[in-house]
Design an enzyme around this catalytic site. Sequence first.
Site, mmCIF file in Angstrom:
data_model
loop_
_atom_site.group_PDB
_atom_site.id
_atom_site.type_symbol
_atom_site.label_atom_id
_atom_site.label_comp_id
_atom_site.label_asym_id
_atom_site.label_seq_id
_atom_site.Cartn_x
_atom_site.Cartn_y
_atom_site.Cartn_z
ATOM 1 N N SER A 16 36.594 50.882 80.987
ATOM 2 C CA SER A 16 36.809 52.509 81.385
ATOM 3 C C SER A 16 37.250 52.632 82.176
ATOM 4 O O SER A 16 37.954 54.010 82.944
ATOM 5 C CB SER A 16 36.655 53.191 79.942
ATOM 6 O OG SER A 16 36.419 52.682 78.597
ATOM 7 N N ARG A 17 36.144 52.314 83.474
ATOM 8 C CA ARG A 17 35.991 52.771 84.530
ATOM 9 C C ARG A 17 36.939 52.292 85.343
ATOM 10 O O ARG A 17 36.901 52.487 86.907
ATOM 11 C CB ARG A 17 34.246 52.603 84.815
ATOM 12 C CG ARG A 17 33.463 52.581 84.226
ATOM 13 C CD ARG A 17 31.697 52.484 85.046
ATOM 14 N NE ARG A 17 30.454 53.239 84.182
ATOM 15 C CZ ARG A 17 29.993 53.052 82.953
ATOM 16 N NH1 ARG A 17 30.044 52.236 82.407
ATOM 17 N NH2 ARG A 17 29.181 53.874 82.485
ATOM 18 N N HIS A 69 40.542 50.786 75.195
ATOM 19 C CA HIS A 69 42.069 49.721 76.030
ATOM 20 C C HIS A 69 42.138 48.265 75.747
ATOM 21 O O HIS A 69 41.907 48.037 74.154
ATOM 22 C CB HIS A 69 41.701 49.535 78.067
ATOM 23 C CG HIS A 69 40.127 49.223 77.355
ATOM 24 N ND1 HIS A 69 39.908 47.805 77.034
ATOM 25 C CD2 HIS A 69 38.875 50.131 77.927
ATOM 26 C CE1 HIS A 69 38.131 47.631 77.152
ATOM 27 N NE2 HIS A 69 38.031 49.552 77.771
ATOM 28 N N GLY A 84 31.762 43.322 72.420
ATOM 29 C CA GLY A 84 32.730 42.259 73.343
ATOM 30 C C GLY A 84 30.797 41.510 74.304
ATOM 31 O O GLY A 84 30.690 42.253 74.302
ATOM 32 N N GLN A 119 21.628 56.569 77.355
ATOM 33 C CA GLN A 119 22.110 54.734 78.054
ATOM 34 C C GLN A 119 22.530 55.584 79.639
ATOM 35 O O GLN A 119 22.406 54.208 79.914
ATOM 36 C CB GLN A 119 23.117 54.419 77.244
ATOM 37 C CG GLN A 119 24.675 54.389 77.426
ATOM 38 C CD GLN A 119 25.266 53.501 76.130
ATOM 39 O OE1 GLN A 119 25.063 53.418 75.290
ATOM 40 N NE2 GLN A 119 25.818 53.105 76.680
ATOM 41 N N MET A 140 38.876 44.428 81.271
ATOM 42 C CA MET A 140 38.954 46.272 81.135
ATOM 43 C C MET A 140 38.698 46.084 80.858
ATOM 44 O O MET A 140 37.188 45.814 81.109
ATOM 45 C CB MET A 140 39.927 45.500 79.993
ATOM 46 C CG MET A 140 41.579 44.698 80.428
ATOM 47 S SD MET A 140 42.535 45.495 79.097
ATOM 48 C CE MET A 140 43.930 44.327 79.265
ATOM 49 N N HIS A 184 39.046 47.000 73.569
ATOM 50 C CA HIS A 184 38.662 47.751 71.832
ATOM 51 C C HIS A 184 39.244 47.252 71.112
ATOM 52 O O HIS A 184 38.873 46.786 70.040
ATOM 53 C CB HIS A 184 38.335 48.926 72.783
ATOM 54 C CG HIS A 184 37.194 49.713 73.556
ATOM 55 N ND1 HIS A 184 38.415 50.521 74.424
ATOM 56 C CD2 HIS A 184 35.954 50.066 73.357
ATOM 57 C CE1 HIS A 184 37.729 50.463 75.473
ATOM 58 N NE2 HIS A 184 35.917 50.561 74.635
HETATM 59 P P1 AMP Z 1 32.592 51.119 75.270
HETATM 60 O O1 AMP Z 1 33.360 51.835 75.204
HETATM 61 O O2 AMP Z 1 32.428 50.224 77.008
HETATM 62 O O3 AMP Z 1 30.898 50.600 75.563
HETATM 63 O O4 AMP Z 1 32.678 49.468 74.797
HETATM 64 C C1 AMP Z 1 32.497 48.942 73.438
HETATM 65 C C2 AMP Z 1 33.088 48.180 73.136
HETATM 66 O O5 AMP Z 1 33.889 47.023 73.239
HETATM 67 C C3 AMP Z 1 31.500 47.422 73.578
HETATM 68 O O6 AMP Z 1 30.975 45.853 72.121
HETATM 69 C C4 AMP Z 1 32.281 46.489 74.731
HETATM 70 O O7 AMP Z 1 31.752 45.194 75.490
HETATM 71 C C5 AMP Z 1 34.058 46.209 74.745
HETATM 72 N N1 AMP Z 1 34.623 45.644 74.821
HETATM 73 C C6 AMP Z 1 34.430 46.721 76.475
HETATM 74 N N2 AMP Z 1 35.448 46.203 76.993
HETATM 75 C C7 AMP Z 1 35.915 44.907 77.310
HETATM 76 C C8 AMP Z 1 36.666 44.199 77.273
HETATM 77 N N3 AMP Z 1 37.158 43.852 78.608
HETATM 78 N N4 AMP Z 1 36.714 43.229 76.425
HETATM 79 C C9 AMP Z 1 36.504 42.800 75.272
HETATM 80 N N5 AMP Z 1 35.650 43.542 74.893
HETATM 81 C C10 AMP Z 1 35.827 44.733 75.744
#
Ligand code: AMP
Length: 272
Positions: free
Chosen positions: A177-178, A25, A138, A52, A175, A28
């Site tokens: 994915s969930r 999204h 993030g 995890q 934002m 990312h």
């Molecule tokens: P994930 O795919 O949820 O493991 O996230 C991958 C990376 O994207 C991690 O470093 C998260 O912190 C970052 N991330 C996920 N959602 C957001 C968001 N809404 N804003 C900024 N970074 C994000």
Amino acid sequence: MRRFSSDLRRSGKTIAFVPTMGFLHQGHLSLMEKGKSLAARLVVSIFVNPTQFGPNEDLAAYPKDEARDLDMTQKAGVDAVFIPDVQQIYPSGCQTVVLLKFLPGHLCGLSRPGHFNGVATVVTKLLGIVRPHTALFGEKDFQQLAVIRQMVKDLEIGIDIVAAPIVREADGLAMSSRNMYLTSDQRKSATSLYRALTASRQMVKNGETSAEVIIRSAAARISAVPETIIDYIAICDPQTLEDVAVVSGPVLMAMAIMVGKPRLIDNMMLTP
Ligand code: AMP
């Protein structure tokens, strides 16, 4: 992936790396955009890391759409997407894990035992394979960022960790994915996290210094909307993540709230 990376390194090119679990999204994409500005080449990984997730968590149901992700990474100008399978990252016989002593003992670590050690282990492995100069994370996952910074320092990994701010929907929902699991009613309730954080920020600006008073008010605001169950709401030191009782400087307010089934996290710095 190793060959791609060592060829780039040999030709003097710098590499930025954005690890993700896919179902990409704008959050990312903001990391990717920043990564592109920091290095000659950008690598993204997509790996839903089983170590995890706790036994009762959403590993099996974690959303997935590889074709859409690849389309998005291509449009974002990503140079390589690394999509290993579980056997490649955790071959049988592998026995080393990365454990942190203190940072996992707060916030999400309390309700997700083992989660941050799983994160630290997989990120160490991914960094060892991709061998980037810079990796981006993030602030949405603030504790994860703290864990990774500490681990990179402690283990002398020698890469730059760069943070990017939380990307939000127009109504403030961070934002994630969930979020796709939220029903339309739950989606409305989910805005209560951001509303509670901004109201708390305003309380601190107006001179409130009691963490307990601020947390109680945020909890009331969130409990007032349907289908929310508070896992935790905390006000803590942004470095150690230890609870703070009196707000006398910048503090982190962080929360995890179940909205229906999905567990949503959010955070914000509060500055007197
Ligand atoms: P994930 O795919 O949820 O493991 O996230 C991958 C990376 O994207 C991690 O470093 C998260 O912190 C970052 N991330 C996920 N959602 C957001 C968001 N809404 N804003 C900024 N970074 C994000």
